[in-house]
Scaffold this motif. Structure first.
Motif, PDB file in Angstrom:
ATOM      1  N   LEU A 168       0.827  -1.209   0.000  1.00 41.30           N
ATOM      2  CA  LEU A 168       0.000   0.000   0.000  1.00 41.30           C
ATOM      3  C   LEU A 168       0.858   1.255   0.000  1.00 41.30           C
ATOM      4  CD1 LEU A 168      -2.786   1.323   0.132  1.00 41.30           C
ATOM      5  CD2 LEU A 168      -2.665   1.135   2.633  1.00 41.30           C
ATOM      6  N   LEU A 169       1.870   1.304   0.864  1.00 42.97           N
ATOM      7  CA  LEU A 169       2.752   2.466   0.926  1.00 42.97           C
ATOM      8  C   LEU A 169       3.490   2.673  -0.393  1.00 42.97           C
ATOM      9  CD1 LEU A 169       4.245   2.017   4.520  1.00 42.97           C
ATOM     10  CD2 LEU A 169       2.714   3.854   3.769  1.00 42.97           C
ATOM     11  N   THR A 170       3.935   1.565  -0.993  1.00 46.22           N
ATOM     12  CA  THR A 170       4.644   1.640  -2.270  1.00 46.22           C
ATOM     13  C   THR A 170       3.723   2.155  -3.373  1.00 46.22           C
ATOM     14  OG1 THR A 170       6.102  -0.187  -1.615  1.00 46.22           O
ATOM     15  CG2 THR A 170       5.979   0.318  -3.963  1.00 46.22           C
ATOM     16  N   LEU A 171       2.490   1.646  -3.409  1.00 46.31           N
ATOM     17  CA  LEU A 171       1.526   2.093  -4.417  1.00 46.31           C
ATOM     18  C   LEU A 171       1.159   3.565  -4.223  1.00 46.31           C
ATOM     19  CD1 LEU A 171      -0.927  -0.957  -4.686  1.00 46.31           C
ATOM     20  CD2 LEU A 171       0.684  -0.138  -6.420  1.00 46.31           C
ATOM     21  N   LEU A 172       0.992   3.987  -2.977  1.00 45.21           N
ATOM     22  CA  LEU A 172       0.643   5.384  -2.707  1.00 45.21           C
ATOM     23  C   LEU A 172       1.727   6.329  -3.197  1.00 45.21           C
ATOM     24  CD1 LEU A 172      -0.974   5.185   0.857  1.00 45.21           C
ATOM     25  CD2 LEU A 172      -2.120   5.715  -1.306  1.00 45.21           C
ATOM     26  N   PHE A 173       2.994   5.970  -2.944  1.00 47.66           N
ATOM     27  CA  PHE A 173       4.078   6.839  -3.400  1.00 47.66           C
ATOM     28  C   PHE A 173       4.207   6.798  -4.921  1.00 47.66           C
ATOM     29  CE2 PHE A 173       8.344   8.450  -4.082  1.00 47.66           C
ATOM     30  CZ  PHE A 173       8.391   9.497  -3.170  1.00 47.66           C
ATOM     31  N   THR A 174       3.874   5.656  -5.524  1.00 44.66           N
ATOM     32  CA  THR A 174       3.911   5.546  -6.976  1.00 44.66           C
ATOM     33  C   THR A 174       2.851   6.426  -7.623  1.00 44.66           C
ATOM     34  OG1 THR A 174       4.733   3.263  -6.824  1.00 44.66           O
ATOM     35  CG2 THR A 174       3.733   3.933  -8.918  1.00 44.66           C
ATOM     36  N   LEU A 175       1.673   6.486  -7.014  1.00 45.47           N
ATOM     37  CA  LEU A 175       0.565   7.267  -7.569  1.00 45.47           C
ATOM     38  C   LEU A 175       0.652   8.752  -7.217  1.00 45.47           C
ATOM     39  CD1 LEU A 175      -2.362   4.781  -6.838  1.00 45.47           C
ATOM     40  CD2 LEU A 175      -1.250   5.201  -9.043  1.00 45.47           C
ATOM     41  N   LEU A 176       1.420   9.077  -6.175  1.00 46.82           N
ATOM     42  CA  LEU A 176       1.477  10.454  -5.690  1.00 46.82           C
ATOM     43  C   LEU A 176       1.850  11.473  -6.770  1.00 46.82           C
ATOM     44  CD1 LEU A 176       1.241  12.424  -3.340  1.00 46.82           C
ATOM     45  CD2 LEU A 176       3.605  11.858  -2.707  1.00 46.82           C
ATOM     46  N   PRO A 177       2.911  11.234  -7.565  1.00 47.45           N
ATOM     47  CA  PRO A 177       3.242  12.249  -8.583  1.00 47.45           C
ATOM     48  C   PRO A 177       2.139  12.458  -9.610  1.00 47.45           C
ATOM     49  CG  PRO A 177       4.546  10.258  -8.900  1.00 47.45           C
ATOM     50  CD  PRO A 177       3.883  10.146  -7.570  1.00 47.45           C
ATOM     51  N   PHE A 178       1.414  11.383  -9.969  1.00 46.83           N
ATOM     52  CA  PHE A 178       0.314  11.532 -10.924  1.00 46.83           C
ATOM     53  C   PHE A 178      -0.801  12.381 -10.322  1.00 46.83           C
ATOM     54  CE2 PHE A 178       2.444   7.556 -12.084  1.00 46.83           C
ATOM     55  CZ  PHE A 178       2.648   7.757 -13.438  1.00 46.83           C
ATOM     56  N   GLY A 179      -1.084  12.164  -9.036  1.00 48.00           N
ATOM     57  CA  GLY A 179      -2.097  12.961  -8.358  1.00 48.00           C
ATOM     58  C   GLY A 179      -1.707  14.424  -8.262  1.00 48.00           C
ATOM     59  N   LEU A 180      -0.435  14.681  -7.927  1.00 47.84           N
ATOM     60  CA  LEU A 180       0.038  16.059  -7.817  1.00 47.84           C
ATOM     61  C   LEU A 180       0.032  16.762  -9.173  1.00 47.84           C
ATOM     62  CD1 LEU A 180       2.984  15.616  -5.286  1.00 47.84           C
ATOM     63  CD2 LEU A 180       0.763  16.668  -4.856  1.00 47.84           C
ATOM     64  N   PHE A 206      11.285   6.428  -3.561  1.00 51.14           N
ATOM     65  CA  PHE A 206      11.047   5.658  -2.348  1.00 51.14           C
ATOM     66  C   PHE A 206      10.240   4.401  -2.650  1.00 51.14           C
ATOM     67  CE2 PHE A 206      11.143   9.919   0.109  1.00 51.14           C
ATOM     68  CZ  PHE A 206      12.519   9.834   0.239  1.00 51.14           C
ATOM     69  N   ASN A 207       9.426   4.440  -3.715  1.00 50.55           N
ATOM     70  CA  ASN A 207       8.645   3.246  -4.068  1.00 50.55           C
ATOM     71  C   ASN A 207       9.547   2.117  -4.543  1.00 50.55           C
ATOM     72  OD1 ASN A 207       9.289   4.734  -6.335  1.00 50.55           O
ATOM     73  ND2 ASN A 207       7.324   4.442  -7.352  1.00 50.55           N
ATOM     74  N   CYS A 208      10.629   2.443  -5.261  1.00 50.73           N
ATOM     75  CA  CYS A 208      11.569   1.407  -5.695  1.00 50.73           C
ATOM     76  C   CYS A 208      12.316   0.832  -4.491  1.00 50.73           C
ATOM     77  CB  CYS A 208      12.545   1.981  -6.718  1.00 50.73           C
ATOM     78  SG  CYS A 208      11.771   2.421  -8.290  1.00 50.73           S
ATOM     79  N   MET A 209      12.614   1.668  -3.517  1.00 52.82           N
ATOM     80  CA  MET A 209      13.208   1.168  -2.279  1.00 52.82           C
ATOM     81  C   MET A 209      12.172   0.344  -1.520  1.00 52.82           C
ATOM     82  SD  MET A 209      15.610   4.375  -1.104  1.00 52.82           S
ATOM     83  CE  MET A 209      16.764   3.355  -0.211  1.00 52.82           C
ATOM     84  N   GLY A 210      10.889   0.744  -1.631  1.00 52.98           N
ATOM     85  CA  GLY A 210       9.821  -0.047  -1.020  1.00 52.98           C
ATOM     86  C   GLY A 210       9.723  -1.439  -1.617  1.00 52.98           C
TER      87      GLY A 210
END
Length: 359
Positions: A168-180, A206-210
């Motif tokens: 979930l945390l990885t997906l949220l950070f992945t989607l964050l730039p698209f949302g912004l 951070f998602n790749c580190m996730g």
């Protein structure tokens, strides 16, 4: 902790590709014939080396935290942070000092302060890059991740839904730039903010580190996990282990989520390389280069710039490139090795006081 085979070789590969890529970038900046201006020539993208480093970092840090928790029943945050500081900061700040003294750039205060406070990736995002050693942006990403991840780990490590939380945390950070970007496009409509989003999330993965974090949990609990039968097939294992490196070397690229795709593929490869007894990629030279890869990564930019300034340019491109590449790698490896056995070793010996088996 026992030696995890293959990781030094992967670090050596990633560091070597970064050096090659940066040689070509710096040649282009100095209007010297280079591979970048000839897209028909295939060579691997140095940016994906950093993605590989990120996955390895997330994997190792998480695996070490799990070992510590399993052994001691807790996580000693003070020791964790001191280990990271003693490994990363001494050489990082030495490079900041050397690059500034050697090239004496006329930098703004913010361009100096952000790298000093371990935020060179933010400096890059606001177009205030530390140009005399710009590769330091990735060190900022890793250090920021190290600051936050142990705290999250302590909170979620005992949960039965640990895998779900990490995903979930990885997906949220992945989607964050698209949302912004969506918010900026339709509501904020600020060009500078749009540039900041693109530059910040291009590097701060951070998602790749996730994904590496998830790999660390999977590897630690590998005896408890039932993997699909197809992933136990030897041909499938060999194919998927080699796949990201084949795609990488032939410059396969997707329009979106390219780094994330490679991070997932790298994670599978790392697992098999570390775990599978018949997959052995280590050689004495690659293990040596892997151990000094941090120095190679940090020293090479300064060395390339100096050599391009002082190696005479001749009409014969083959001779010039042979001289340039030979000198770059010889000097970078030599300086990195000397740094490792002298300057870095002093801090590595201090770091041993805070290792798990000392706590």
């Amino acid at each position: 902790m026992k030696y995890l085979k293959g990781l030094d070789t992967l670090r050596a590969l990633a560091a070597t590709i970064v050096v090659v890529d940066h040689i070509e970038i710096i040649k282009q900046n100095h209007h010297i014939s280079n591979l970048i201006d000839h897209p028909s020539l295939i060579y691997p993208d140095g940016h994906l080396s950093v993605i590989l480093f990120f996955v390895i970092s997330g994997f190792l840090i998480t695996y070490l935290l799990l070992i510590e928790e399993n052994k001691t029943g807790t996580i000693n945050l003070k020791s964790f942070y001191l280990r990271r500081i003693l490994r990363i900061w001494p050489l990082y700040y030495l490079i900041l000092f050397l690059s500034y003294v050697i090239f004496t750039p006329d930098y703004s205060l913010i361009r100096i302060l952000l790298p000093l406070f371990i935020a060179p990736n933010i400096s890059y995002a606001i177009c205030e890059t530390w140009d005399v050693s710009p590769q330091i942006w990735s060190i900022g990403v890793e250090e920021q991740f190290y600051m936050v991840w142990p705290l999250i780990f302590i909170i979620i490590s005992k949960s039965k839904r640990i895998f779900s939380y990490i995903i979930l945390l990885t997906l949220l950070f992945t989607l964050l730039p698209f949302g912004l970007k969506f918010i900026n496009l339709f509501f904020v409509k600020n060009t500078d903010f749009g540039i900041f989003i693109s530059r910040f999330f291009y590097g701060t993965k951070f998602n790749c580190m996730g994904i590496g974090v998830l790999l660390g949990f999977i590897y630690f609990k590998r005896n408890e996990i039932k993997f699909p039968a197809v992933l136990k097939n030897r041909l499938v294992i060999y194919f998927l282990t080699a796949l990201p490196f084949v795609l990488w070397f032939f410059k396969f690229h997707t329009g979106h989520l390219n780094d994330e795709l490679y991070a997932v593929l790298f994670a599978f490869s790392i697992y098999q390389i570390v775990h599978h007894s018949k997959i052995n990629i280590d050689l004495p030279i690659t293990r040596f280069l892997g151990k000094i890869s941090y120095g190679i990564y940090l020293f090479h930019w300064i060395i390339i710039i100096l050599l391009i300034q002082y190696i005479p340019r001749i009409d014969n491109g083959y001779i010039y490139n042979a001289a340039l590449y030979s000198c770059v790698f010889l000097l970078t490896i030599s300086v990195s090795w000397i740094s490792f056995v002298t300057y870095e070793r002093f801090f590595l010996n201090l770091k041993k006081k805070y290792e798990i088996n000392k706590s």
